[in-house]
Design an enzyme around this catalytic site. Sequence first.
Site, PDB file in Angstrom:
ATOM      1  N   CYS A   1       7.016  14.968   0.277  1.00 46.11           N
ATOM      2  CA  CYS A   1       5.876  14.923   1.175  1.00 46.11           C
ATOM      3  C   CYS A   1       5.822  16.206   1.981  1.00 46.11           C
ATOM      4  CB  CYS A   1       5.990  13.719   2.101  1.00 46.11           C
ATOM      5  SG  CYS A   1       7.578  13.632   2.909  1.00 46.11           S
TER       6      CYS A   1
ATOM      7  N   GLU B   1       4.004   6.436   7.059  1.00 44.26           N
ATOM      8  CA  GLU B   1       4.438   7.825   6.834  1.00 44.26           C
ATOM      9  C   GLU B   1       3.813   8.234   5.512  1.00 44.26           C
ATOM     10  OE1 GLU B   1       6.112   9.124   9.221  1.00 44.26           O
ATOM     11  OE2 GLU B   1       7.129   7.456  10.215  1.00 44.26           O
TER      12      GLU B   1
HETATM   13  P1  NAP Z   1       2.781   5.285  -3.582  1.00 44.63           P
HETATM   14  O1  NAP Z   1       2.248   5.312  -4.957  1.00 44.63           O
HETATM   15  O2  NAP Z   1       1.830   5.229  -2.458  1.00 44.63           O
HETATM   16  O3  NAP Z   1       3.780   4.035  -3.516  1.00 44.63           O
HETATM   17  C1  NAP Z   1       4.568   3.791  -2.385  1.00 44.63           C
HETATM   18  C2  NAP Z   1       5.031   2.350  -2.395  1.00 44.63           C
HETATM   19  O4  NAP Z   1       3.918   1.481  -2.200  1.00 44.63           O
HETATM   20  C3  NAP Z   1       5.686   1.902  -3.693  1.00 44.63           C
HETATM   21  O5  NAP Z   1       6.754   1.048  -3.383  1.00 44.63           O
HETATM   22  C4  NAP Z   1       4.554   1.151  -4.381  1.00 44.63           C
HETATM   23  O6  NAP Z   1       5.019   0.225  -5.347  1.00 44.63           O
HETATM   24  C5  NAP Z   1       3.942   0.455  -3.189  1.00 44.63           C
HETATM   25  N1  NAP Z   1       2.574  -0.035  -3.367  1.00 44.63           N
HETATM   26  C6  NAP Z   1       1.617   0.404  -4.205  1.00 44.63           C
HETATM   27  N2  NAP Z   1       0.491  -0.320  -4.050  1.00 44.63           N
HETATM   28  C7  NAP Z   1       0.742  -1.244  -3.101  1.00 44.63           C
HETATM   29  C8  NAP Z   1      -0.023  -2.289  -2.486  1.00 44.63           C
HETATM   30  N3  NAP Z   1      -1.285  -2.534  -2.826  1.00 44.63           N
HETATM   31  N4  NAP Z   1       0.570  -3.041  -1.537  1.00 44.63           N
HETATM   32  C9  NAP Z   1       1.844  -2.801  -1.163  1.00 44.63           C
HETATM   33  N5  NAP Z   1       2.616  -1.849  -1.710  1.00 44.63           N
HETATM   34  C10 NAP Z   1       2.065  -1.070  -2.651  1.00 44.63           C
HETATM   35  O7  NAP Z   1       3.709   6.552  -3.313  1.00 44.63           O
HETATM   36  P2  NAP Z   1       4.820   7.208  -4.253  1.00 44.63           P
HETATM   37  O8  NAP Z   1       4.142   7.807  -5.436  1.00 44.63           O
HETATM   38  O9  NAP Z   1       5.938   6.280  -4.477  1.00 44.63           O
HETATM   39  O10 NAP Z   1       5.356   8.353  -3.284  1.00 44.63           O
HETATM   40  C11 NAP Z   1       4.695   9.566  -3.121  1.00 44.63           C
HETATM   41  C12 NAP Z   1       3.856   9.613  -1.867  1.00 44.63           C
HETATM   42  O11 NAP Z   1       4.646   9.303  -0.735  1.00 44.63           O
HETATM   43  C13 NAP Z   1       3.294  10.998  -1.586  1.00 44.63           C
HETATM   44  O12 NAP Z   1       1.974  10.885  -1.148  1.00 44.63           O
HETATM   45  C14 NAP Z   1       4.190  11.509  -0.484  1.00 44.63           C
HETATM   46  O13 NAP Z   1       3.627  12.523   0.303  1.00 44.63           O
HETATM   47  C15 NAP Z   1       4.468  10.268   0.275  1.00 44.63           C
HETATM   48  N6  NAP Z   1       5.680  10.391   1.090  1.00 44.63           N
HETATM   49  C16 NAP Z   1       5.585  10.497   2.455  1.00 44.63           C
HETATM   50  C17 NAP Z   1       6.725  10.677   3.231  1.00 44.63           C
HETATM   51  C18 NAP Z   1       6.673  10.811   4.721  1.00 44.63           C
HETATM   52  O14 NAP Z   1       7.701  10.690   5.360  1.00 44.63           O
HETATM   53  N7  NAP Z   1       5.524  11.059   5.313  1.00 44.63           N
HETATM   54  C19 NAP Z   1       7.954  10.737   2.604  1.00 44.63           C
HETATM   55  C20 NAP Z   1       8.022  10.611   1.215  1.00 44.63           C
HETATM   56  C21 NAP Z   1       6.884  10.427   0.468  1.00 44.63           C
HETATM   57  P3  NAP Z   1       4.963   0.558  -6.939  1.00 44.63           P
HETATM   58  O15 NAP Z   1       5.874   1.689  -7.185  1.00 44.63           O
HETATM   59  O16 NAP Z   1       5.418  -0.706  -7.551  1.00 44.63           O
HETATM   60  O17 NAP Z   1       3.530   0.899  -7.218  1.00 44.63           O
END
Ligand code: NAP
Length: 524
Positions: free
Chosen positions: A321, A287
Amino acid sequence: MADFKLTYATMFNPPDELHAGFDKAVETLKKNMGKEYGMLIDGKEVKADEKFDDHSPVNTDWALAKMQKGGAKHAQEAMAAARKAFPGWSRTPWQKRVELLRKAASLIEERIFELGAAMALEVGKNRMESLGDVQETADLIYYSCYQMEKNDGYIVEMGKDPLVGYEARNVSVLRPYGVWLVVSPFNFPHALTGGPSGAALVTGNTLVIKPATDTAWIVRLLVDCFRDAGIPDGVVNFVTGPGSTLGQALVDSPEVDGVTFTGSFDVGMKMYQDFSKGRYVRPVILELGGKNPAIVSRNADLERATIGIVRSAFGLQGQKCSAASRVLVEESVYDELVSRLKEAAEKLAVGDPTEKATYNGPVINKSSYNDFKNFCEEISQGGGKFLTGGNVKTGGMYDKGYYCENTLVTDLPYSHRLWKHEMFLPIATIGKVKNLDEAMKIANDVNYGLTAGFYGSLEETDWFFDKIEAGVTYANRPQGATTGAWPGFQPFGGWKGSGSSGKNAGGHYYLPLYMHEQIRTLIK
Ligand code: NAP
Ligand code: MG
């Protein structure tokens, strides 16, 4: 409060008891901040050698909790615990799993004020959004339980083969995959951890949860609800630490049978590629981000459009998002809508999100705060004009946290890269279009396809639903142009670069993603 049902659509007029409960919880919490929390592996509190302090973006002097900086070793231990618990949990009758998950959901509801207050402090969400996230989590879990029951555990009697001299019985059963990994983002730390976890658990998988580092504390409080509901040790494991090390070790583990990742496009796509290096194909539910358009026709009710767009552009500081980050307006109503949007945006109060009057809290962390400044600079350079906003907030309490102005941009050429890039901040760009066909062309010309909104005549809404490429669509909705989906009402998921499964969470088709089918033929 008896008649009040909290959803993202009803949260604008909450009863007084809700405010009172929240205020009391904030007061209590502020006296008890700074405790150390372990990871939870096989039912045990596990400490790592390194820790990290979790500070509030509301005021960075506030140390909310001390959390563990887990690594590859903890990834392995958590996977092993989940593997060990799988035979027992998957063979637990689904009715019993439903019972335990309903218990967890009811504990989440019981703790809504405590959890909501912690959420406001850790994420910087305003109070109603925070309480909403907690309630949504309970509702997502309830919805998974309801689907399990409605489908009678997904056991289906099939036709009998037309055999002569034998009797055949054919039964289709959906069975859990095994160990499921849930990696969640900071912005809806409860709903986007608890929702997929509820689905994975009720269908019989065991779990390893890895939250965003910015929201490790609040997710630990959620995991406590699963534990306190009596879900057996090892079924839900919780590890904290950097995505780049711990997260990567989890993704690379051969023990994972399936994963649900909610987060950014770049991290998600990398995960998809890395996960594909396993011995065979395993399910990946992604997602991802959005670049959601709100289209306004000359026939729109401009009052509804204004309120819906401002709520969706700036709710949670644009860090949804589903945020409305692009506004496309037909020429003849452009000037009027733009002046209404400016007026409405300027009324939103930015401040401490735990306070009742606040609509916007801070953005999540320093890096987002710096991104905001850089994007504003880039917009300026690119010919965009700030209808309102364009700066970070300074002076007094603002200097303690990461506060940004709600920012509306006009005149940015459609060729500018920020029309297509998810900024994930309180910045929306507004563009003029000659007609609705032009609006639709621009709306669909992005890699994303998560949510979309439209304001216009009834006949035009049919056209909108038919043409728009998005998984969650709304027409003429003042409660939010593109935001505010609720389980059971608006199942949530994206098309194109916004999601991988094409089936929305909190809807009809979601649970089967967590199970594989086995057909059982028995000749009597
Ligand atoms: P993110 O930076 O992509 O991080 C998401 C998760 O992935 C965090 O737990 C992060 O941990 C982890 N992560 C990072 N690098 C990783 C790797 N190499 N391997 C495994 N896990 C890893 O996203 P965010 O800043 O938290 O959230 C914002 C994003 O989420 C936006 O793009 C938003 O649109 C999207 N989003 C989508 C939805 C949907 O339903 N489509 C809903 C909400 C949010 P760390 O924090 O420790 O880096
Ligand atoms: Mg933090």
